[in-house]
Structure formats: C-alpha cells, structure tokens
Design a protein around this motif. Structure first.
Motif, mmCIF file in Angstrom:
data_model
loop_
_atom_site.group_PDB
_atom_site.id
_atom_site.type_symbol
_atom_site.label_atom_id
_atom_site.label_comp_id
_atom_site.label_asym_id
_atom_site.label_seq_id
_atom_site.Cartn_x
_atom_site.Cartn_y
_atom_site.Cartn_z
ATOM 1 N N PRO A 31 -31.327 1.767 23.901
ATOM 2 C CA PRO A 31 -30.399 0.889 23.177
ATOM 3 C C PRO A 31 -30.718 0.827 21.684
ATOM 4 O O PRO A 31 -31.862 0.612 21.287
ATOM 5 C CB PRO A 31 -30.607 -0.473 23.842
ATOM 6 N N PHE A 32 -29.703 1.021 20.856
ATOM 7 C CA PHE A 32 -29.887 0.955 19.409
ATOM 8 C C PHE A 32 -30.398 -0.421 18.972
ATOM 9 O O PHE A 32 -31.147 -0.538 18.003
ATOM 10 C CB PHE A 32 -28.574 1.257 18.691
ATOM 11 N N SER A 33 -29.992 -1.462 19.697
ATOM 12 C CA SER A 33 -30.344 -2.823 19.297
ATOM 13 C C SER A 33 -31.839 -3.099 19.385
ATOM 14 O O SER A 33 -32.329 -4.050 18.773
ATOM 15 C CB SER A 33 -29.599 -3.834 20.166
ATOM 16 N N GLU A 34 -32.575 -2.258 20.139
ATOM 17 C CA GLU A 34 -34.004 -2.502 20.349
ATOM 18 C C GLU A 34 -34.902 -1.456 19.703
ATOM 19 O O GLU A 34 -36.122 -1.524 19.828
ATOM 20 C CB GLU A 34 -34.292 -2.551 21.854
ATOM 21 N N LEU A 35 -34.326 -0.490 19.005
ATOM 22 C CA LEU A 35 -35.122 0.602 18.466
ATOM 23 C C LEU A 35 -35.784 0.234 17.146
ATOM 24 O O LEU A 35 -35.138 -0.347 16.270
ATOM 25 C CB LEU A 35 -34.245 1.845 18.234
ATOM 26 N N PRO A 36 -37.059 0.611 16.959
ATOM 27 C CA PRO A 36 -37.687 0.445 15.652
ATOM 28 C C PRO A 36 -37.302 1.550 14.684
ATOM 29 O O PRO A 36 -37.401 1.378 13.471
ATOM 30 C CB PRO A 36 -39.189 0.500 15.976
ATOM 31 N N TYR A 58 -27.223 8.838 9.504
ATOM 32 C CA TYR A 58 -27.304 7.784 10.512
ATOM 33 C C TYR A 58 -28.481 6.867 10.193
ATOM 34 O O TYR A 58 -29.579 7.351 9.899
ATOM 35 C CB TYR A 58 -27.484 8.383 11.915
ATOM 36 N N GLU A 59 -28.246 5.573 10.258
ATOM 37 C CA GLU A 59 -29.328 4.626 10.017
ATOM 38 C C GLU A 59 -29.095 3.349 10.812
ATOM 39 O O GLU A 59 -27.956 2.986 11.135
ATOM 40 C CB GLU A 59 -29.448 4.304 8.531
ATOM 41 N N LEU A 60 -30.194 2.686 11.148
ATOM 42 C CA LEU A 60 -30.118 1.387 11.808
ATOM 43 C C LEU A 60 -29.809 0.315 10.764
ATOM 44 O O LEU A 60 -30.466 0.250 9.729
ATOM 45 C CB LEU A 60 -31.433 1.068 12.512
ATOM 46 N N VAL A 61 -28.790 -0.507 11.038
ATOM 47 C CA VAL A 61 -28.412 -1.585 10.125
ATOM 48 C C VAL A 61 -28.176 -2.849 10.945
ATOM 49 O O VAL A 61 -28.007 -2.800 12.168
ATOM 50 C CB VAL A 61 -27.145 -1.232 9.316
ATOM 51 N N SER A 62 -28.154 -3.976 10.268
ATOM 52 C CA SER A 62 -27.902 -5.256 10.925
ATOM 53 C C SER A 62 -26.443 -5.649 10.735
ATOM 54 O O SER A 62 -25.934 -5.690 9.608
ATOM 55 C CB SER A 62 -28.825 -6.338 10.347
ATOM 56 N N GLN A 68 -28.440 -5.335 15.668
ATOM 57 C CA GLN A 68 -28.795 -4.020 15.149
ATOM 58 C C GLN A 68 -27.914 -2.930 15.761
ATOM 59 O O GLN A 68 -27.805 -2.824 16.975
ATOM 60 C CB GLN A 68 -30.265 -3.703 15.431
ATOM 61 N N VAL A 69 -27.299 -2.139 14.902
ATOM 62 C CA VAL A 69 -26.419 -1.052 15.328
ATOM 63 C C VAL A 69 -26.736 0.179 14.486
ATOM 64 O O VAL A 69 -27.536 0.124 13.548
ATOM 65 C CB VAL A 69 -24.931 -1.439 15.151
ATOM 66 N N VAL A 70 -26.098 1.292 14.813
ATOM 67 C CA VAL A 70 -26.217 2.512 14.010
ATOM 68 C C VAL A 70 -24.994 2.634 13.112
ATOM 69 O O VAL A 70 -23.851 2.551 13.580
ATOM 70 C CB VAL A 70 -26.337 3.764 14.902
ATOM 71 N N TYR A 236 -21.968 2.240 15.597
ATOM 72 C CA TYR A 236 -22.124 2.372 17.047
ATOM 73 C C TYR A 236 -23.056 1.281 17.553
ATOM 74 O O TYR A 236 -24.190 1.142 17.067
ATOM 75 C CB TYR A 236 -22.725 3.728 17.407
ATOM 76 N N GLY A 237 -22.592 0.538 18.556
ATOM 77 C CA GLY A 237 -23.458 -0.397 19.243
ATOM 78 C C GLY A 237 -24.132 0.279 20.425
ATOM 79 O O GLY A 237 -24.073 1.501 20.598
ATOM 80 N N ASP A 238 -24.812 -0.510 21.265
ATOM 81 C CA ASP A 238 -25.517 0.038 22.414
ATOM 82 C C ASP A 238 -24.571 0.779 23.350
ATOM 83 O O ASP A 238 -23.410 0.396 23.536
ATOM 84 C CB ASP A 238 -26.221 -1.073 23.194
ATOM 85 N N ILE A 239 -25.099 1.845 23.952
ATOM 86 C CA ILE A 239 -24.367 2.632 24.935
ATOM 87 C C ILE A 239 -25.087 2.461 26.277
ATOM 88 O O ILE A 239 -26.321 2.547 26.330
ATOM 89 C CB ILE A 239 -24.348 4.120 24.550
#
Length: 244
Positions: A31-36, A58-62, A68-70, A236-239
């Motif tokens: 899940p993107f929401s939990e990735l460091p 591609y980057e993790l953003v809030s 947290q999403v991509v 993109y949110g979690d898949i």
C-alpha cells in the motif's frame, strides 16, 4: 515520436526478472499509504522502456483527503512503477483502487498508436500459456527468452482513464492484441476528483479474451504522454486485490 512497441515486452521482462522480496499478505500489493519510499525494498520498482529517454516522475505526497498517495507527472515521457504478485484468480478476484487525474491528453486515442497515452492506468499481467499460443507467438517469446534468459508472462489488462474511448469500452492495444484496454473512466467530467474503481479481473479477462485467466503475475501503475507529446498529472491511492 516514440513508438511503444517495446512497452508490452518491457513490462513482461520486468515481471520475469524480478522476484518478490516481500511476503504475500492478504492483499499482496504494497500500500502506498504505508510506504517509507518507492523502492524495490518496499515492493515497487521503476518500470522503464528501451529507447524512451524521458521518464515519468513518481513521488509519495500527502493528500488532505486520502493521506499518503503517489503523484505521477508525465511530460512527453513514459515509465511506470511495478510490483510482482503470484496469485491464482479463481472464480473471482477483485481489484480495487482510488485515483485522480488533473487533465486528460488532448491527442489521446486508445485505438491509435499515436494516441496510446493515458494520464493514469493500472496494468495487470498474467502468466503465459504456451499451449494456447500460436507458432509465431511461441517463437517470438522463445527468442526474447533466449536473449534475456527468462520466461515471459502472457496477456494483460490495462485499466485506463481514457480521452476519447467511451467509458466501459474494451479494445485491443494498438500495438498488441495480447493487451486489452478497458476504459474505466473517460473524458473530463470527473477531473480533479478522487474516483474509486472496483473491477472483477476474472470477469474482465473472460470478456476481453474469451477465456479463463491464468495466474496473475504483476500489477503496475503508469502515466505516459510520449506518443502524444503531451503532459498530465495523476494521483494513485492504495491498490488492493482480494476475494469478495
């Protein structure tokens, strides 16, 4: 103009070369929401194509609503993020995700090679079935496998945010009949809004290919704009993958 001929093969090569370095939980997609970080160690690897020098970012953003999403930015570019899974589809397998796009691509057209770009897509790849392939397809894969030393996966579904293709339509990718494009969103009506999508990939595979799907081998996200020369931004949110 860059031709996407290598894109389907590159996706297959990546899935063949990389093995899963993490366990397979009830939802096998990290899940993107939990990735460091968006790294191989955490389950996602950049997917890049031979001959395409400009890569999407591609980057993790809030996000204030989603956490947290991509965030994906494509600017006359093409690349993706991919994760490997190993899963028997069974009678039903539900793929669920949330996404948002900032714009569609004016020249985007899923029926034409020159328009084969999408602000957002989810790529689902399946295991190759040699007994169901023709002689030419087996020979082609044997040649590629000899070059790279790996067995390639087979058919794929692409869930796309289309520009011209009506929502709900399924068409073959303009570069290969082994990849079918499914317009789950289309046009500008829902631009800037988070949209939840839920698909039964077993039912979609049967409708697209007229057969039951083999094991699932990988899932990717991709925002690309190299064929149209355009630019697009998507989130993109979690898949998730699971049974009903």
């Amino acid at each position: 103009m860059t031709v996407h001929y290598w894109q389907p093969i590159a996706v297959l090569l990546f899935l063949a070369v990389y093995t899963s370095a993490w366990g397979q939980p009830s939802n096998p997609i990290p899940p993107f929401s939990e990735l460091p970080a968006l790294t191989t160690e955490h389950g996602w690897e950049p997917l890049e194509f031979p001959g395409i020098g400009r890569h999407s970012q591609y980057e993790l953003v809030s996000d204030p609503d989603q956490g947290q999403v991509v965030q994906a930015r494509a600017d006359n570019s093409a690349s993706g993020l991919i994760t490997r899974v190993s899963l028997e589809p069974g009678d039903s397998l539900i793929l669920r995700w949330r996404w948002k796009v900032g714009n569609t691509l004016e020249k985007g057209d899923a029926r034409r090679k020159s328009g084969d770009d999408y602000p957002a897509r989810i790529y689902v790849a399946f295991e190759f079935e040699p007994e169901k392939a023709g002689w030419f397809e087996r020979a082609k894969r044997k040649t590629v496998s000899a070059l790279f030393g790996e067995e390639l996966p087979g058919k794929a579904l692409n869930y796309i945010w289309a520009n011209r293709l009506p929502q709900g339509d399924i068409v073959a990718n303009p570069f290969t009949d082994d990849t079918m494009m499914i317009a789950v969103n289309s046009g500008e009506e829902e631009l800037g809004q988070w949209v939840t999508i839920e698909r039964d990939i077993v039912a979609d595979y049967r409708e697209a290919f007229g057969d039951n799907p083999p094991p699932l081998v990988g899932v990717a996200i991709m925002s690309d704009a190299d064929n149209t020369g355009g630019a697009a931004t998507a989130w993109y949110g979690d898949i998730s993958l699971g049974r009903r």
